[in-house]
Scaffold this motif. Structure first.
Motif, short mmCIF file in Angstrom:
data_model
loop_
_atom_site.label_atom_id
_atom_site.label_comp_id
_atom_site.label_asym_id
_atom_site.label_seq_id
_atom_site.Cartn_x
_atom_site.Cartn_y
_atom_site.Cartn_z
N GLY A 87 0.90 -1.36 0.09
CA GLY A 87 0.02 -0.05 0.09
C GLY A 87 0.71 1.29 0.02
N TRP A 88 1.82 1.33 0.91
CA TRP A 88 2.88 2.30 1.06
C TRP A 88 3.38 2.74 -0.51
N VAL A 93 3.65 5.11 -7.34
CA VAL A 93 3.27 4.78 -8.74
C VAL A 93 1.99 5.42 -9.02
N ILE A 94 0.93 5.56 -8.25
CA ILE A 94 -0.16 6.37 -8.70
C ILE A 94 0.25 7.73 -8.99
N ALA A 97 1.80 7.93 -12.47
CA ALA A 97 0.78 7.79 -13.38
C ALA A 97 0.06 8.91 -13.49
N VAL A 98 -0.31 9.60 -12.21
CA VAL A 98 -0.98 10.81 -12.46
C VAL A 98 -0.46 12.09 -13.28
N LEU A 99 0.83 12.07 -13.01
CA LEU A 99 1.71 12.94 -13.83
C LEU A 99 1.66 12.70 -15.21
N MET A 138 10.27 12.68 -3.94
CA MET A 138 9.31 11.34 -3.75
C MET A 138 10.08 10.59 -2.38
N VAL A 139 11.21 10.55 -2.17
CA VAL A 139 11.75 10.08 -1.00
C VAL A 139 11.49 10.75 0.20
N SER A 140 11.55 11.89 0.06
CA SER A 140 10.99 12.69 1.26
C SER A 140 9.58 12.49 1.64
N GLY A 141 8.88 12.28 0.48
CA GLY A 141 7.17 12.22 0.76
C GLY A 141 6.93 10.99 1.40
#
Length: 294
Positions: A87-88, A93-94, A97-99, A138-141
């Motif tokens: 899930g994490w 990935v989402i 995909a949104v980008l 991304m890593v920070s997020g």
């Protein structure tokens, strides 16, 4: 299903949120774009972040009113299994995909030189370039999403995927997902009308937010049920909030109804993920949730 109890909860969760909306209107809005100055923007951020704890308080008050154990049988479990990690890691990935979906929107194009990206890169101690900024963000997020953000997201998830799941026990999975999605989306209305997520289209934004929450709820609910813990959707929710900005940062023009995680691009991607989960549930999983009751 205890209808009186659910109505009581809805009053406790909605009325304070309306109060937050009134306060945000008084200080100029719920986003940097609509707030009157930097101080107002920070105040708006604090109020919108703090609002995530309202559902938790609504659950506590409702349980106390009905003289029931406060957080019993709401899926609070720290027994880690593969669904936690799946899930994490599904969230970035989402995000990507949104980008990609945002770039498919009419008139939208990749723009690593826009003001937002340049400002972000200037804050870095060395030149990292657009892709370096994406990687660091991304890593920070991911880290923030699984820690600090997850704590705030838990304030919502204990209500949407904890309390309401318990109260709707015995109802079909998809019916519960739809009801929770609509409640979750409408709960945001007071801050959406003040510019949160959709500063250019606050009224239409309410409708879009409901659609996004309806599209996202089957995903969070599926992982909540598979993992056996409401902590998992809290981590997913927190991570989504942490990385969602990446989906719109690198595109121009920035139409809040079309691009990004809260726009049409995000809703389409979430619906595709819903379909993928359904196919997995139908043809791979031994335990079929989509066609069962909660």
């Amino acid at each position: 299903m205890n209808t009186k109890k659910i109505v009581t909860f809805l009053l406790w969760v909605m009325l304070p949120m309306i109060g937050v909306g009134i306060i945000l209107h008084a200080i100029g809005g719920a986003s940097i774009q609509t707030a009157s100055d930097e101080r107002a923007a920070m105040t708006s951020f604090l109020f919108t972040s703090g609002a995530m704890l309202i559902p938790l308080l609504a659950v506590v008050f409702t349980q106390l009113i009905f003289k029931e154990p406060v957080l019993k049988d709401m899926g609070i479990s720290f027994k880690v299994n593969r669904w936690w990690w799946t899930g994490w890691l599904l969230i970035p990935v989402i995000c990507f995909a949104v980008l990609g979906a945002s770039l498919l929107m009419p008139g939208v194009h990749w723009d690593p030189n826009n003001e937002m990206v340049q400002h972000s890169m200037q804050q870095m101690p060395f030149n990292i370039g657009p892709w370096g900024l994406i990687a660091i963000s991304m890593v920070s997020g991911l880290l923030t999403g699984a820690t600090l953000n997850a704590l705030f997201a838990f304030g919502e998830e204990i209500a949407w995927r904890g309390f309401l799941v318990k109260e709707f026990k015995g109802k079909p999975f998809l019916t519960v997902a739809l009801i929770i999605g609509v409640i979750w989306g409408l709960w945001h209305a007071p801050i959406i009308l003040n510019g949160h997520n959709y500063p250019e289209h606050p009224v239409a934004g309410v409708f879009m937010m409901v659609l996004m929450c309806v599209a996202m709820t089957p995903i969070l609910l599926y992982f909540r049920q598979k993992s056996g813990s409401v902590i998992v959707p809290a981590i997913m929710h927190g991570t989504f909030n942490a990385v969602a900005g990446i989906t719109a940062m690198f595109v121009t023009p920035l139409n809040d109804l079309l691009v990004g995680s809260a726009g049409l691009a995000g809703i389409v991607v979430l619906l595709i993920v819903d379909v993928c989960l359904y196919l997995y549930d139908r043809f791979v999983s031994r335990e079929r949730l989509f066609s069962s009751t909660i």
